[in-house]
Design an enzyme around this catalytic site. Structure first.
Site, PDB file in Angstrom:
ATOM      1  N   LYS A   7       5.297 -17.542  -0.072  1.00  0.00           N
ATOM      2  CA  LYS A   7       4.324 -18.614   0.205  1.00  0.00           C
ATOM      3  C   LYS A   7       3.911 -19.330  -1.074  1.00  0.00           C
ATOM      4  O   LYS A   7       3.865 -20.548  -1.139  1.00  0.00           O
ATOM      5  CB  LYS A   7       3.123 -17.996   0.932  1.00  0.00           C
ATOM      6  CG  LYS A   7       1.959 -18.884   1.244  1.00  0.00           C
ATOM      7  CD  LYS A   7       0.939 -19.069   0.152  1.00  0.00           C
ATOM      8  CE  LYS A   7       0.405 -17.827  -0.489  1.00  0.00           C
ATOM      9  NZ  LYS A   7      -0.470 -17.020   0.316  1.00  0.00           N
ATOM     10  N   CYS A  64       3.838  -8.892   1.921  1.00  0.00           N
ATOM     11  CA  CYS A  64       3.455  -9.730   0.776  1.00  0.00           C
ATOM     12  C   CYS A  64       4.674 -10.198   0.002  1.00  0.00           C
ATOM     13  O   CYS A  64       4.815 -11.383  -0.284  1.00  0.00           O
ATOM     14  CB  CYS A  64       2.511  -8.942  -0.131  1.00  0.00           C
ATOM     15  SG  CYS A  64       2.131  -9.825  -1.638  1.00  0.00           S
ATOM     16  N   CYS A  86       2.664 -13.431   0.718  1.00  0.00           N
ATOM     17  CA  CYS A  86       2.078 -14.028  -0.494  1.00  0.00           C
ATOM     18  C   CYS A  86       3.100 -14.604  -1.459  1.00  0.00           C
ATOM     19  O   CYS A  86       2.925 -15.727  -1.941  1.00  0.00           O
ATOM     20  CB  CYS A  86       1.273 -12.983  -1.272  1.00  0.00           C
ATOM     21  SG  CYS A  86       0.583 -11.661  -0.297  1.00  0.00           S
ATOM     22  N   TYR A 119      -6.290 -18.752   6.975  1.00  0.00           N
ATOM     23  CA  TYR A 119      -5.514 -18.741   5.722  1.00  0.00           C
ATOM     24  C   TYR A 119      -4.122 -19.347   5.910  1.00  0.00           C
ATOM     25  O   TYR A 119      -3.720 -20.266   5.211  1.00  0.00           O
ATOM     26  CB  TYR A 119      -5.292 -17.300   5.240  1.00  0.00           C
ATOM     27  CG  TYR A 119      -6.440 -16.624   4.549  1.00  0.00           C
ATOM     28  CD1 TYR A 119      -6.478 -16.550   3.166  1.00  0.00           C
ATOM     29  CD2 TYR A 119      -7.454 -16.015   5.274  1.00  0.00           C
ATOM     30  CE1 TYR A 119      -7.508 -15.881   2.506  1.00  0.00           C
ATOM     31  CE2 TYR A 119      -8.484 -15.339   4.626  1.00  0.00           C
ATOM     32  CZ  TYR A 119      -8.505 -15.274   3.241  1.00  0.00           C
ATOM     33  OH  TYR A 119      -9.515 -14.617   2.608  1.00  0.00           O
ATOM     34  N   GLU A 145      -2.660 -22.913   4.528  1.00  0.00           N
ATOM     35  CA  GLU A 145      -1.684 -22.854   3.437  1.00  0.00           C
ATOM     36  C   GLU A 145      -0.394 -23.589   3.828  1.00  0.00           C
ATOM     37  O   GLU A 145       0.154 -24.384   3.052  1.00  0.00           O
ATOM     38  CB  GLU A 145      -1.381 -21.402   3.079  1.00  0.00           C
ATOM     39  CG  GLU A 145      -2.586 -20.731   2.442  1.00  0.00           C
ATOM     40  CD  GLU A 145      -2.363 -19.314   1.966  1.00  0.00           C
ATOM     41  OE1 GLU A 145      -3.082 -18.876   1.073  1.00  0.00           O
ATOM     42  OE2 GLU A 145      -1.461 -18.633   2.502  1.00  0.00           O
ATOM     43  N   HIS A 191     -14.899 -26.138 -23.278  1.00  0.00           N
ATOM     44  CA  HIS A 191     -14.877 -27.575 -23.022  1.00  0.00           C
ATOM     45  C   HIS A 191     -13.582 -28.203 -23.505  1.00  0.00           C
ATOM     46  O   HIS A 191     -13.124 -27.857 -24.588  1.00  0.00           O
ATOM     47  CB  HIS A 191     -16.064 -28.234 -23.725  1.00  0.00           C
ATOM     48  CG  HIS A 191     -16.240 -29.665 -23.355  1.00  0.00           C
ATOM     49  ND1 HIS A 191     -16.656 -30.065 -22.098  1.00  0.00           N
ATOM     50  CD2 HIS A 191     -16.020 -30.799 -24.062  1.00  0.00           C
ATOM     51  CE1 HIS A 191     -16.707 -31.388 -22.060  1.00  0.00           C
ATOM     52  NE2 HIS A 191     -16.312 -31.849 -23.227  1.00  0.00           N
ATOM     53  N   GLU A 235     -16.183 -24.570 -16.784  1.00  0.00           N
ATOM     54  CA  GLU A 235     -17.444 -24.554 -17.539  1.00  0.00           C
ATOM     55  C   GLU A 235     -18.613 -24.975 -16.647  1.00  0.00           C
ATOM     56  O   GLU A 235     -19.762 -24.622 -16.902  1.00  0.00           O
ATOM     57  CB  GLU A 235     -17.359 -25.448 -18.777  1.00  0.00           C
ATOM     58  CG  GLU A 235     -17.251 -26.925 -18.481  1.00  0.00           C
ATOM     59  CD  GLU A 235     -17.179 -27.779 -19.752  1.00  0.00           C
ATOM     60  OE1 GLU A 235     -17.973 -27.560 -20.666  1.00  0.00           O
ATOM     61  OE2 GLU A 235     -16.308 -28.683 -19.808  1.00  0.00           O
ATOM     62  N   GLY A 288       0.819  -1.216   0.000  1.00  0.00           N
ATOM     63  CA  GLY A 288       0.000   0.000   0.000  1.00  0.00           C
ATOM     64  C   GLY A 288       0.849   1.260   0.000  1.00  0.00           C
ATOM     65  O   GLY A 288       0.569   2.220  -0.733  1.00  0.00           O
TER      66      GLY A 288
HETATM   67  P1  NDP Z   1      -6.791 -15.748  10.240  1.00  0.00           P
HETATM   68  O1  NDP Z   1      -7.557 -14.692  10.917  1.00  0.00           O
HETATM   69  O2  NDP Z   1      -7.179 -16.162   8.855  1.00  0.00           O
HETATM   70  O3  NDP Z   1      -6.772 -17.059  11.131  1.00  0.00           O
HETATM   71  C1  NDP Z   1      -6.363 -17.033  12.455  1.00  0.00           C
HETATM   72  C2  NDP Z   1      -6.673 -18.374  13.052  1.00  0.00           C
HETATM   73  O4  NDP Z   1      -6.134 -18.438  14.370  1.00  0.00           O
HETATM   74  C3  NDP Z   1      -8.161 -18.621  13.173  1.00  0.00           C
HETATM   75  O5  NDP Z   1      -8.413 -19.966  12.866  1.00  0.00           O
HETATM   76  C4  NDP Z   1      -8.427 -18.313  14.644  1.00  0.00           C
HETATM   77  O6  NDP Z   1      -9.496 -19.030  15.179  1.00  0.00           O
HETATM   78  C5  NDP Z   1      -7.154 -18.799  15.276  1.00  0.00           C
HETATM   79  N1  NDP Z   1      -6.885 -18.155  16.566  1.00  0.00           N
HETATM   80  C6  NDP Z   1      -6.943 -16.846  16.866  1.00  0.00           C
HETATM   81  N2  NDP Z   1      -6.622 -16.620  18.147  1.00  0.00           N
HETATM   82  C7  NDP Z   1      -6.343 -17.838  18.683  1.00  0.00           C
HETATM   83  C8  NDP Z   1      -5.976 -18.279  19.977  1.00  0.00           C
HETATM   84  N3  NDP Z   1      -5.806 -17.425  20.987  1.00  0.00           N
HETATM   85  N4  NDP Z   1      -5.813 -19.601  20.186  1.00  0.00           N
HETATM   86  C9  NDP Z   1      -5.981 -20.473  19.157  1.00  0.00           C
HETATM   87  N5  NDP Z   1      -6.332 -20.109  17.915  1.00  0.00           N
HETATM   88  C10 NDP Z   1      -6.519 -18.809  17.681  1.00  0.00           C
HETATM   89  O7  NDP Z   1      -5.275 -15.250  10.321  1.00  0.00           O
HETATM   90  P2  NDP Z   1      -3.973 -15.738   9.594  1.00  0.00           P
HETATM   91  O8  NDP Z   1      -2.890 -15.515  10.600  1.00  0.00           O
HETATM   92  O9  NDP Z   1      -4.145 -17.080   8.997  1.00  0.00           O
HETATM   93  O10 NDP Z   1      -3.841 -14.674   8.438  1.00  0.00           O
HETATM   94  C11 NDP Z   1      -3.962 -13.288   8.705  1.00  0.00           C
HETATM   95  C12 NDP Z   1      -4.649 -12.589   7.577  1.00  0.00           C
HETATM   96  O11 NDP Z   1      -3.740 -12.463   6.495  1.00  0.00           O
HETATM   97  C13 NDP Z   1      -5.839 -13.319   6.990  1.00  0.00           C
HETATM   98  O12 NDP Z   1      -7.017 -13.070   7.674  1.00  0.00           O
HETATM   99  C14 NDP Z   1      -5.882 -12.788   5.589  1.00  0.00           C
HETATM  100  O13 NDP Z   1      -6.613 -11.599   5.595  1.00  0.00           O
HETATM  101  C15 NDP Z   1      -4.434 -12.529   5.287  1.00  0.00           C
HETATM  102  N6  NDP Z   1      -3.878 -13.617   4.457  1.00  0.00           N
HETATM  103  C16 NDP Z   1      -4.352 -13.825   3.209  1.00  0.00           C
HETATM  104  C17 NDP Z   1      -3.846 -14.822   2.420  1.00  0.00           C
HETATM  105  C18 NDP Z   1      -4.396 -15.028   1.050  1.00  0.00           C
HETATM  106  O14 NDP Z   1      -5.067 -14.149   0.542  1.00  0.00           O
HETATM  107  N7  NDP Z   1      -4.156 -16.167   0.427  1.00  0.00           N
HETATM  108  C19 NDP Z   1      -2.785 -15.693   2.875  1.00  0.00           C
HETATM  109  C20 NDP Z   1      -2.355 -15.419   4.223  1.00  0.00           C
HETATM  110  C21 NDP Z   1      -2.893 -14.412   4.960  1.00  0.00           C
HETATM  111  P3  NDP Z   1     -11.034 -18.537  15.035  1.00  0.00           P
HETATM  112  O15 NDP Z   1     -11.412 -18.825  13.617  1.00  0.00           O
HETATM  113  O16 NDP Z   1     -11.750 -19.380  16.003  1.00  0.00           O
HETATM  114  O17 NDP Z   1     -11.043 -17.102  15.376  1.00  0.00           O
END
Ligand code: NDP
Length: 450
Positions: free
Chosen positions: A51, A43, A48, A177, A181, A436, A441, A16
């Site tokens: 990764k 990123c 990204c 995410y 991944e 196809h 599709e 950004g």
């Molecule tokens: P996410 O918010 O996607 O996932 C965090 C995970 O950690 C959730 O499953 C959450 O559980 C869990 N969690 C949170 N707090 C605790 C805790 N105290 N104890 C145990 N588990 C916990 O975050 P990520 O770190 O995976 O990624 C951050 C952000 O980065 C994403 O939201 C996305 O916006 C971006 N990103 C995008 C990607 C892409 O576009 N391909 C790739 C990587 C990142 P719960 O669901 O229960 O809250």
């Protein structure tokens, strides 16, 4: 002559910040930017891009296996994590250079240090202090790890990109995410993967069919997913082996434990209070639709605002900010119908609402869903399904959600996102001729609602 050193100063040279700096400079603004780490941001440097490279590496394991069904006899193969990391680092260094040149070519002055507000128009940059008429906060975020006993023995995605060797057994905590991944990456490369998630199904917030389909495929690939479980403590023995204690009183051993439990904004030591910039309790900075903070001349874009934490969103916010403030073209950024992909194995691609959210927003729905074996796997013999789903608002025929789990989901959904964002109807999907034979599709040939 302006009384300020810069027309715009940007804190943070990630997606950004760099975009905003370059575009503002192209409009003739005198722009400075600071970055305490490598230019390129999360990123490019530790998100990204590396990764996706690791994800490609993991997919070769499938390709080698699948080739046998097509008559190929592949000799003994081996994989070197060290070489992968070396080649990946070479590419990331190249991209870092590209970003540096972009700033240089745009005549943006780079300060390779941490920047901090002295007051609302002045930034401290190591020994230097500069003034700016407008300031953009684009400092991004960093991984957050719960402070359980022994958490210092764990890693996050930041360190996962630089491990000295491939873990033999890794516990990944989280169900979002990054957790999904990296589960795909490590398992594809040969690690034994145990994913521990506190909720009752991974990928909370995604459509329930996506969550189920992805979990099933991950399990079929040998990833052990432990639901409704928390890691409560980590211990490291004298040989470096880790023991993770769970809240169900069980424990597990692994050589690596990775937390992917969300990210928090980089606002520490920014001097926000000295500038008078308001932040929420978690640190994210509230902004209006033009990315303006509570102060008229201070703006924020990207993850630090906690809107939608995706690189393309930060790029759009940074660009729109520069157009608005320096290009005489005021334009807000729409955060509706943003597509995204999870580069898990298999991939997830999604745009629009989940079934659960679509019901709340659009009332009665028509749901189209298809699950099939992709053509590639008829001969490869891989037991992997593709799942596709369309959600249509019954009263208007508008397609309000499109979800896919399977081969090439990210590439396919990017194209369809144009249609969904443009508000196309199911009839317009039906009027489109398929290509196809493709998997995509299916999205223009589903005729019978559930
Ligand atoms: P996410 O918010 O996607 O996932 C965090 C995970 O950690 C959730 O499953 C959450 O559980 C869990 N969690 C949170 N707090 C605790 C805790 N105290 N104890 C145990 N588990 C916990 O975050 P990520 O770190 O995976 O990624 C951050 C952000 O980065 C994403 O939201 C996305 O916006 C971006 N990103 C995008 C990607 C892409 O576009 N391909 C790739 C990587 C990142 P719960 O669901 O229960 O809250």
């Amino acid at each position: 002559m302006s009384k300020y050193d810069f027309d715009l100063f940007v804190l943070g040279a990630g997606s950004g910040g760099v975009r905003a700096a370059r575009i503002a400079a192209a409009y003739g603004a005198r722009v400075g930017i600071c970055e305490q780490s490598e230019v390129g941001g999360t990123c490019v440097i530790r998100g990204c891009v590396p990764k996706k490279l690791l994800s490609y590496a993991a997919h070769f394991a499938d390709d080698l296996e699948d080739a046998a069904g097509y008559g190929w006899q592949i000799g003994p193969s081996s994989f070197s994590w060290e070489r992968l990391i070396e080649y990946k680092d070479r590419e990331i260094n190249r991209l870092n250079g590209v970003y540096l040149r972009l700033l240089d070519n745009a005549s943006v002055r780079l300060y390779p240090v941490h920047g901090k507000f002295v007051d609302s128009h002045h930034i401290q940059l190591g020994e230097d202090k500069v003034s700016a008429e407008k300031i953009l906060i684009a400092t991004g975020g960093h991984p957050w790890v719960p402070e359980i006993p022994g958490h210092e023995h764990s890693i996050t995605s930041d360190e996962a990109f630089h491990l000295k060797s491939l873990p033999r057994r890794i516990i990944i905590v989280g169900g979002g995410y990054i957790a999904c991944e990296f589960a795909g990456i490590f398992s594809g490369l040969g690690s034994e993967v145990i994913q521990v998630y506190r909720g009752d199904q991974i990928m909370r917030g995604f459509d329930h069919d996506v969550r189920e389909a992805l979990a099933q495929e991950m399990i079929a690939r040998g990833i052990r997913i432990m639901l409704n479980t928390n890691v409560t403590e980590l211990n490291r023995d004298s040989h470096g082996l880790l023991t993770a204690m769970m809240d169900d009183a069980n424990s597990m051993h692994a050589d690596t434990v990775m937390f992917a439990t969300g990210r928090v904004p980089n606002v520490r030591d920014l001097g926000l209070r000295d500038a008078g910039v308001e932040a929420r309790p978690g640190g994210t900075i509230p902004v209006d639709e033009y990315s303006r903070t509570n102060l008229e001349h201070i703006f924020a874009v990207g993850d630090v605002t906690g809107r939608v934490n995706l690189t393309p969103v930060a790029l759009r916010e940074g660009h729109a900010f520069a157009d608005t403030e320096f290009g005489g073209n005021p334009r807000p950024v729409s955060h509706d119908f943003i597509p995204s992909a999870v580069f898990s194995n298999p991939q997830v691609g999604t745009v629009g609402y989940s079934e659960e959210d679509a019901r709340l927003h659009f009332g009665e729905l028509q749901i189209f869903r298809s699950e099939f074996t992709p053509m590639k796997h008829t001969l490869s013999g891989r037991k992997e399904k593709t799942m596709m789903k369309l959600l249509v608002q019954a009263s208007t025929d508008r397609v309000v959600g499109l979800h896919m789990v399977g081969l090439d989901a990210a590439e396919i959904v990017q194209g369809f996102a144009v249609a969904i964002k443009s508000g196309l109807t199911k009839q317009q999907f039906d009027d489109t001729t398929g290509i196809h034979p493709t998997a995509a599709e299916e999205l223009v040939t589903m005729r019978t609602p559930l």
